[in-house]
Design a protein around this motif. Structure first.
Motif, PDB file in Angstrom:
ATOM      1  N   SER A   1      -7.392  -4.235  -1.481  1.00 10.41           N
ATOM      2  CA  SER A   1      -7.925  -4.849  -0.630  1.00 10.41           C
ATOM      3  C   SER A   1      -8.970  -6.019  -1.497  1.00 10.41           C
TER       4      SER A   1
ATOM      5  N   THR B   1       0.763  -1.116   0.021  1.00  8.90           N
ATOM      6  CA  THR B   1      -0.082   0.056   0.078  1.00  8.90           C
ATOM      7  C   THR B   1       0.855   1.273  -0.143  1.00  8.90           C
TER       8      THR B   1
ATOM      9  N   LEU C   1      -4.326   0.357  -7.900  1.00  6.50           N
ATOM     10  CA  LEU C   1      -4.971  -0.558  -8.113  1.00  6.50           C
ATOM     11  C   LEU C   1      -4.161  -1.999  -8.041  1.00  6.50           C
TER      12      LEU C   1
ATOM     13  N   ILE D   1     -15.153  -1.158  -5.081  1.00  5.57           N
ATOM     14  CA  ILE D   1     -15.157   0.130  -6.103  1.00  5.57           C
ATOM     15  C   ILE D   1     -16.385  -0.317  -7.135  1.00  5.57           C
TER      16      ILE D   1
ATOM     17  N   SER E   1      -7.184   5.065   1.105  1.00  7.22           N
ATOM     18  CA  SER E   1      -6.831   3.890   0.883  1.00  7.22           C
ATOM     19  C   SER E   1      -7.862   2.741   1.588  1.00  7.22           C
ATOM     20  N   LEU E   2      -8.311   1.848   0.611  1.00 12.48           N
ATOM     21  CA  LEU E   2      -9.209   0.736   0.998  1.00 12.48           C
ATOM     22  C   LEU E   2      -8.680  -0.448   1.655  1.00 12.48           C
TER      23      LEU E   2
ATOM     24  N   ASN F   1      -6.619   0.827  -3.678  1.00 13.94           N
ATOM     25  CA  ASN F   1      -7.158  -0.275  -3.214  1.00 13.94           C
ATOM     26  C   ASN F   1      -6.257  -1.545  -3.433  1.00 13.94           C
TER      27      ASN F   1
END
Length: 321
Positions: free
Chosen positions: A239, A115, A263, A244, A208-209, A237
């Motif tokens: 995760s 991330t 992504l 999304i 940030s997911l 993302n």
């Protein structure tokens, strides 16, 4: 469990790393182990490949085992998944066919590390600058400083909390939101609890997911939330892709509504070069690398081996179904 030799296939070993990640020789007395590097996406081809497999090791959610696929594998007795959850396996169908599904431990640190690799790569235009210098260019972008800016986290579990610590170290204001997050848990993680998801998206410079994908969270990041983001903000993302609304993301990219998106996860994996998201220069994409590290693979496959040995001894462990 039986005197006959069993067949085991380790699937989706893209890097040919699984064989060296565990001491598979411990199975030599009872099991013939094969390692499959290819991704086999077609159900018919997968069924043909696994017809003689009594044991299958599935690497995360790369290969789908739905009810029809499981029904077509009458020899299958043990299905091991790396990690302690796998949405690509029909657990009820496996149980109904007396197929034991076992898992392994996992570590959120590698995903948190990736991330930050993605955040920093976007903020400092690492990829275009690195490619540019090889082509003779010099300083073609202006960096996006992180210190003093707001990091918004959707989800504050193991990975989200690790990401938060680094954000704080960079001097960022860190805020988080999840449906069940309270002030006490937010304070324990050293972050602010956002008053709402909308407020988080409005204030965040980097969003940030890190949420779990559930029926309730599917499509959570929709046109409304994306429309609240600053034009200078970034979305990350690592995760699950389903968090999304992809059509809404494409729409906001078309109108330059956000500065960029990174992504690591996609609706269909492996994704293809004609993915419509790749038409935008502001999309930084990686091929689901979040958990793909030497340490994680050592844990995954050593524990998968433990699962198999326990099953052979008649005492399955880490059973998920």
């Amino acid at each position: 469990m039986t005197s006959a030799r069993l067949g085991c296939v380790v699937l989706d070993d893209y890097q040919s790393a699984a064989k060296g990640a565990a001491d598979w020789s411990q199975l030599e007395h009872a099991v013939d182990v094969e390692f499959e590097k290819r991704f086999i996406g077609e159900p018919e081809a997968l069924i043909e490949r696994l017809q003689n497999a009594d044991i299958v090791v599935a690497n995360r959610e790369r290969t789908r085992f739905d009810a029809a696929t499981l029904a077509a594998l009458p020899k299958l007795k043990l299905l091991v998944t790396t990690g302690m959850g796998n949405a690509a396996i029909d657990m009820l169908a496996a149980k109904s066919r007396n197929i034991v599904v076992s898992g392994t431990g996992s570590d959120g640190a590698p995903t948190a590390e990736l991330t930050w690799a993605l955040i920093l790569a976007m903020a400092r235009s690492i990829v275009p600058e690195a490619n540019g210098i090889r082509a003779g260019a010099w300083q073609s972008s202006l960096g996006f400083a992180l210190s003093g800016r707001t990091l918004g986290l959707v989800g504050l579990g193991r990975v989200g909390s690790a990401v938060a610590k680094v954000g704080t170290a960079f001097g960022m204001r860190v805020a988080a939101w999840s449906p069940r997050l309270d002030d006490e848990r937010a304070a324990a993680a050293g972050v602010e609890r956002a008053s709402s998801l909308e407020a988080l998206f409005q204030s965040g410079d980097v969003i940030s997911l890190h949420a779990t994908l559930t029926p309730e969270s599917r499509g959570l990041v929709d046109a409304k939330l994306l429309g609240l983001m600053k034009p200078s903000a970034y979305l990350v993302n690592t995760s699950r892709a389903g968090l999304i609304d992809e059509a809404a993301l494409i729409a906001v990219l078309k109108r330059d509504g956000i500065a960029g998106v990174a992504l690591d996860v996609f609706a269909t994996e492996p994704t293809q070069a004609d993915n419509p998201l790749f038409a935008f220069e502001r999309v930084l994409a990686t091929p689901h690398l979040g958990y793909v590290t030497d340490v994680t693979y050592a844990a995954f496959f050593s524990q998968a081996l433990e699962d198999i040995l326990a099953f052979l001894a008649g005492t399955p462990i880490r059973v998920l179904n």
